[in-house]
Design an enzyme around this catalytic site. Structure first.
Site, PDB file in Angstrom:
ATOM      1  N   GLN A   1       0.831  -1.187   0.000  1.00 22.36           N
ATOM      2  CA  GLN A   1       0.000   0.000   0.000  1.00 22.36           C
ATOM      3  C   GLN A   1       0.871   1.244   0.000  1.00 22.36           C
ATOM      4  OE1 GLN A   1      -2.293  -0.923   3.524  1.00 22.36           O
ATOM      5  NE2 GLN A   1      -1.369   0.762   4.638  1.00 22.36           N
ATOM      6  N   GLY A   2       0.339   2.267  -0.651  1.00 20.26           N
ATOM      7  CA  GLY A   2       1.036   3.533  -0.726  1.00 20.26           C
ATOM      8  C   GLY A   2       0.057   4.664  -0.503  1.00 20.26           C
ATOM      9  N   TYR A   3       0.605   5.849  -0.307  1.00 22.37           N
ATOM     10  CA  TYR A   3      -0.204   7.005   0.026  1.00 22.37           C
ATOM     11  C   TYR A   3       0.019   8.130  -0.980  1.00 22.37           C
ATOM     12  CZ  TYR A   3      -1.219   4.535   4.238  1.00 22.37           C
ATOM     13  OH  TYR A   3      -1.662   3.583   5.101  1.00 22.37           O
ATOM     14  N   ILE A   4      -1.074   8.578  -1.570  1.00 22.94           N
ATOM     15  CA  ILE A   4      -1.046   9.774  -2.406  1.00 22.94           C
ATOM     16  C   ILE A   4      -1.022  10.983  -1.476  1.00 22.94           C
ATOM     17  CG2 ILE A   4      -2.363  11.136  -4.076  1.00 22.94           C
ATOM     18  CD1 ILE A   4      -3.398   8.365  -5.153  1.00 22.94           C
TER      19      ILE A   4
END
Length: 156
Positions: free
Chosen positions: A27-30
């Site tokens: 998972q990654g975060y914008i």
């Protein structure tokens, strides 16, 4: 708008591992700013875009949308802040609830937390024997925080 009501705990021992099957999550975060978290997650064969609003206690607004794996991969590689959060998630049924136990990798290795989503903030539930200290109100354990301040930089 959905409301997520979630409690989070540290996990002790490894008894829990025999109670669930691991799924690898990336998972990654914008955006990882409190009150405007925008997350992209690949969970096995599924991909989601999630937006979370400000937390009030253990509740926050949450909007979640399925997206294609190709779009999720492109967002993780090209748009999201790096490094990504990587972990194995074990889903463990307990009565009417399902515990999600996350075993982190990379700079968050050795961190294991369990989360449970509730119907109300005062919902009573049985605590599995492997639950340790509650960290629901400790923002250090929020995944968006672990991106900027990984566990290895502050763990005891």
């Amino acid at each position: 708008m959905g409301i997520e009501i979630e409690r989070k705990f540290l996990v002790v021992g490894d008894e829990w591992k025999q109670q669930g099957v691991a799924t690898y999550l990336r998972q990654g975060y914008i955006s990882a700013e409190p009150g405007r978290i925008v997350r992209v997650r690949i969970d096995g064969d599924a991909a989601m875009l999630t937006i979370k609003g400000l937390s009030t206690g253990i509740a926050c607004g949450e909007w979640e949308y399925a997206i294609s794996l190709a779009d999720a991969q492109a967002l993780l590689d090209q748009v999201c802040q790096q490094p990504l959060i990587e972990k194995n998630r074990y889903r463990i049924p307990a009565g009417d609830l399902v515990w999600e136990v996350d075993e982190f990798f990379g700079d968050n290795a050795s961190l294991v937390v369990a989360e449970v989503e509730l119907q109300s903030e005062d919902q009573v539930f049985e605590r599995p024997a492997w639950l340790g200290e509650e960290v629901s109100h400790d923002r250090r354990y929020a995944n968006a925080n672990l991106l900027k301040h990984p566990y290895c930089s502050w763990a005891k």
